[in-house]
Design a protein around this motif. Structure first.
Motif, mmCIF file in Angstrom:
data_model
loop_
_atom_site.group_PDB
_atom_site.id
_atom_site.type_symbol
_atom_site.label_atom_id
_atom_site.label_comp_id
_atom_site.label_asym_id
_atom_site.label_seq_id
_atom_site.Cartn_x
_atom_site.Cartn_y
_atom_site.Cartn_z
ATOM 1 N N LEU A 1 0.829 -1.208 0.000
ATOM 2 C CA LEU A 1 0.000 0.000 0.000
ATOM 3 C C LEU A 1 0.860 1.253 0.000
ATOM 4 O O LEU A 1 0.546 2.248 -0.660
ATOM 5 N N LYS A 2 1.948 1.219 0.752
ATOM 6 C CA LYS A 2 2.820 2.393 0.849
ATOM 7 C C LYS A 2 3.552 2.684 -0.450
ATOM 8 O O LYS A 2 3.779 3.843 -0.798
ATOM 9 N N ILE B 1 -9.303 -2.487 -3.234
ATOM 10 C CA ILE B 1 -8.324 -3.491 -2.840
ATOM 11 C C ILE B 1 -8.861 -4.261 -1.633
ATOM 12 O O ILE B 1 -9.272 -3.662 -0.642
ATOM 13 N N ASP B 2 -8.860 -5.576 -1.729
ATOM 14 C CA ASP B 2 -9.278 -6.404 -0.601
ATOM 15 C C ASP B 2 -8.209 -6.362 0.482
ATOM 16 O O ASP B 2 -7.032 -6.619 0.223
ATOM 17 N N VAL B 3 -8.622 -6.052 1.698
ATOM 18 C CA VAL B 3 -7.686 -5.974 2.823
ATOM 19 C C VAL B 3 -7.676 -7.310 3.560
ATOM 20 O O VAL B 3 -8.693 -7.716 4.129
ATOM 21 N N LEU C 1 -8.240 3.082 2.391
ATOM 22 C CA LEU C 1 -7.490 2.928 1.144
ATOM 23 C C LEU C 1 -8.011 1.734 0.348
ATOM 24 O O LEU C 1 -8.170 1.813 -0.877
ATOM 25 N N GLY C 2 -8.272 0.632 1.047
ATOM 26 C CA GLY C 2 -8.788 -0.546 0.371
ATOM 27 C C GLY C 2 -10.130 -0.285 -0.276
ATOM 28 O O GLY C 2 -10.361 -0.644 -1.448
ATOM 29 N N ASP D 1 4.138 8.510 4.280
ATOM 30 C CA ASP D 1 3.635 7.601 3.253
ATOM 31 C C ASP D 1 2.119 7.724 3.109
ATOM 32 O O ASP D 1 1.473 8.531 3.771
ATOM 33 N N ASN D 2 1.568 6.869 2.225
ATOM 34 C CA ASN D 2 0.123 6.884 1.974
ATOM 35 C C ASN D 2 -0.699 6.707 3.242
ATOM 36 O O ASN D 2 -1.667 7.437 3.491
ATOM 37 N N ILE D 3 -0.315 5.708 4.019
ATOM 38 C CA ILE D 3 -1.086 5.400 5.227
ATOM 39 C C ILE D 3 -1.009 6.565 6.212
ATOM 40 O O ILE D 3 -2.014 6.959 6.808
#
Length: 346
Positions: A13-14, A105-107, A99-100, A79-81
């Protein structure tokens, strides 16, 4: 949340989600500059674009306030998170889930039996709380004595509605602390209900008289505020006892009104701390929105961390003016200063 997310998924994710797309999804307006993007920083009063997003390293930073670096008070992760956590003022797992959802996006998470049971309990509690809140609000409309009590105290009906004030009935056997009382749902930082508190609709003298009668009859004394009624495994249906978070509510790790106040706290850098629930209503009705209640307890480390998370730089203590309130303010003042906040006392 209790999800255990694999480390390799976090790193993907990052590194793989373009940070400028994440920023745009959050509503941050950007302009491209070579391999970078620039925009107004949402973490301070930015008058000229000072937030830089590097498309190569997939990180962000603010040249003015230091957001995205360890030198910043709250926005430390570039970062993104970290961007989602800081912008939406949410936790690590909540940011990943956002984000998912946002990018389809499946978490993945560790679905061992213990975790699955915790998820099931959380879903049960969230659904039941929503039903209770609506039921209590409707129930209040039929309670003339409770409405008269609130009216005589001069509370703003619009503010009461905003805080989802209601009246407890015997419909929910597992929430005996709200039966026959004005109800206050307590929300956490992210707006999830963590508990319901019941307030007896009686003046001080009437409550003292009631308690005297209960004491003579060896009955449970009715407190002014009933925060929790521990369920008995013997007298509670097993399906409710197994699912209900009946030992989980702790006043000293929550702040009443923080879900509403956090945006105003971030904008002003100041948080007013009052004693009780209705003190929050009073200030709200006068346009002071950066106010929370410690629900009668001395400010704890967890509560101060919530205020810091909301962006408070200055704490204004507004305890009751009696001797107990003055002593509480002395204790709070020491904790506030030790945590590094500026302090004001009203």
């Amino acid at each position: 949340r209790i999800f255990m997310i694999p480390n390799d998924f976090k790193e993907r994710l990052k590194t793989t989600l373009p940070i400028h797309e994440v920023a745009s999804a959050l509503g941050i307006s950007l302009e491209r500059m070579g391999n970078s993007y620039v925009g107004y920083c949402p973490f301070h009063d930015d008058t000229s674009p000072s937030m830089m997003l590097n498309a190569i390293t997939n990180t962000f930073s603010c040249m003015a306030c230091g957001a995205g670096s360890l030198s910043h008070a709250t926005v430390k992760y570039p970062d993104n998170i970290g961007l989602v956590m800081s912008y939406k003022q949410c936790g690590f797992v909540e940011a990943i889930q956002w984000l998912g959802y946002q990018f389809g996006i499946d978490v993945p998470f560790n679905n061992n039996p213990e975790n699955l049971m915790k998820v099931k309990k959380e879903e049960w509690w969230r659904e039941r709380s929503a039903i209770m809140k609506d039921s209590y609000r409707v129930n209040l409309e039929t309670q003339k004595d409770a409405i008269l009590y609130l009216t005589n105290r001069g509370f703003d009906p619009m503010v009461q509605a905003m805080f989802d004030v209601g009246f407890g009935s015997d419909e929910f056997k597992d929430f005996l602390n709200t039966k026959g009382k004005i109800t206050f749902p307590v929300y956490d930082y992210n707006g999830q209900i963590v508990s319901f508190v019941g307030r007896v609709p009686l003046e001080k003298e009437n409550l003292a008289e009631l308690n005297s009668i209960e004491k003579e009859r060896n009955l449970r004394i009715t407190p002014k505020y009933d925060y929790q009624w521990n369920l008995s495994e013997k007298n509670t249906p097993k399906d409710i006892y197994d699912m209900h978070p009946h030992h989980s509510f702790k006043r000293n790790v929550n702040l009443y009104g923080i879900n509403y106040a956090k945006d105003a706290i971030r904008k002003t850098g100041k948080a007013y701390i009052v004693e009780g629930f209705t003190d929050v209503w009073r200030l709200f009705s006068h346009g002071i929105y950066n106010v929370v209640s410690s629900m009668g307890v001395t400010l704890s480390e967890e509560q101060l961390n919530l205020l810091m998370k909301a962006g408070a730089k200055t704490i204004v203590l507004m305890r009751d003016g009696d001797e107990a309130g003055i002593q509480a303010m002395k204790r709070d003042a020491s904790s506030v200063l030790a945590k590094g906040f500026m302090l004001e006392i009203c």
